[in-house]
Scaffold this motif. Sequence first.
Motif, PDB file in Angstrom:
ATOM      1  N   LYS A   5       0.844  -1.191   0.000  1.00  0.00           N
ATOM      2  CA  LYS A   5       0.000   0.000   0.000  1.00  0.00           C
ATOM      3  C   LYS A   5       0.885   1.249   0.000  1.00  0.00           C
ATOM      4  O   LYS A   5       2.003   1.222   0.504  1.00  0.00           O
ATOM      5  N   TYR A  65       5.349   3.655   2.549  1.00  0.00           N
ATOM      6  CA  TYR A  65       4.740   2.432   2.023  1.00  0.00           C
ATOM      7  C   TYR A  65       4.462   1.476   3.175  1.00  0.00           C
ATOM      8  O   TYR A  65       5.128   1.514   4.217  1.00  0.00           O
ATOM      9  N   LYS A 136       4.906  -3.850  -6.954  1.00  0.00           N
ATOM     10  CA  LYS A 136       3.983  -4.898  -6.497  1.00  0.00           C
ATOM     11  C   LYS A 136       4.382  -6.250  -7.076  1.00  0.00           C
ATOM     12  O   LYS A 136       4.259  -7.286  -6.413  1.00  0.00           O
ATOM     13  N   TYR A 163      -6.180   1.410  -2.343  1.00  0.00           N
ATOM     14  CA  TYR A 163      -5.028   1.646  -1.478  1.00  0.00           C
ATOM     15  C   TYR A 163      -5.067   3.059  -0.898  1.00  0.00           C
ATOM     16  O   TYR A 163      -4.158   3.473  -0.222  1.00  0.00           O
ATOM     17  N   ASP A 164      -6.149   3.770  -1.189  1.00  0.00           N
ATOM     18  CA  ASP A 164      -6.306   5.126  -0.704  1.00  0.00           C
ATOM     19  C   ASP A 164      -7.474   5.137   0.277  1.00  0.00           C
ATOM     20  O   ASP A 164      -8.605   4.848  -0.089  1.00  0.00           O
ATOM     21  N   LYS A 165      -7.209   5.446   1.540  1.00  0.00           N
ATOM     22  CA  LYS A 165      -8.245   5.402   2.579  1.00  0.00           C
ATOM     23  C   LYS A 165      -9.407   6.322   2.252  1.00  0.00           C
ATOM     24  O   LYS A 165     -10.579   5.950   2.399  1.00  0.00           O
ATOM     25  N   TYR A 168     -11.511   4.853  -0.461  1.00  0.00           N
ATOM     26  CA  TYR A 168     -12.262   3.690   0.016  1.00  0.00           C
ATOM     27  C   TYR A 168     -13.551   4.128   0.705  1.00  0.00           C
ATOM     28  O   TYR A 168     -14.626   3.602   0.428  1.00  0.00           O
TER      29      TYR A 168
END
Length: 286
Positions: A5, A65, A136, A163-165, A168
């Motif tokens: 992430k 990361y 990745k 991968y972005d809060k 999401y």
Amino acid sequence: MAIIKVVKRSGKTYTSLKKVLSYVGEKATETYGINCNEDYTKVAYEFFETKNYFNKTGGRQYRHYIQSFSPEDEISKEKVLEIAIKWAEESFHGHEVFIAIHDDKEHLHSHFIVNTVNFENGKKLHEKKNELELKKDINDKICHEYGIDNKSYHREIGTVVSYDKDKYYAMKKGGDITKLTVTILDILDKATSIEEFSTLMAEENYEVEWNENRKHVVFKVDNSILEGKKNKFRLENLRKTFNLPIFTKEGLLNIFQENSNKNIKENINISTKPTRTRKNTREKER
């Protein structure tokens, strides 16, 4: 499995660098420094020394990361650290990387704080999307070496991944990207061509940019229904976000063709049935 992430919010001041190092360092059960100290209290100064040497003290100070392992993985902290070191060494050549292993959640995870300035050549770390995908892939390869098969992990079609809060939670609430995806799926049930698809999308206040000479299909959300700031979305991004394999140019074209064939078949059945009925009726009358 283990996933990579990116924490997109990274500070642009020396203070913000010290804060993030304190956050990951204080909670760590294990730490390690690649080209830098393993003591988090000394890393910020070392990062700054590199930046100062190349006269690049401004801008983004670090990249953050996270490598997270599944709670189902039976793996020790020592192995997690080994995998973290290998991934960082292959992914960030010439950069100072501070690694901190955390066990404060159900799953073990590693934090990586990376100096944005390369100490070998002074170049800044400007990561493009394809470069993140490469990182990745490196993660998948290393995990496979340790018996962790990321490729066999099955994610149900339609499952949201982000991968972005912030992204999401926006999707969880039903933001623009979710509404757009639902609209596309509804219209795909009936569209028989690019033209019809574009027309039906326009009726729902979405403009379709579909050019045979361009790689991506792009959707533009009309201001009348726009809730967020971003008004353009690529079909490819929707495919990855919602795990929908059909969301490709070829996939949509196949659906258009299937719908067209289905309509032709239904029309043939409709046109032949009345004729048979009339004929049978006449025969009965005789």
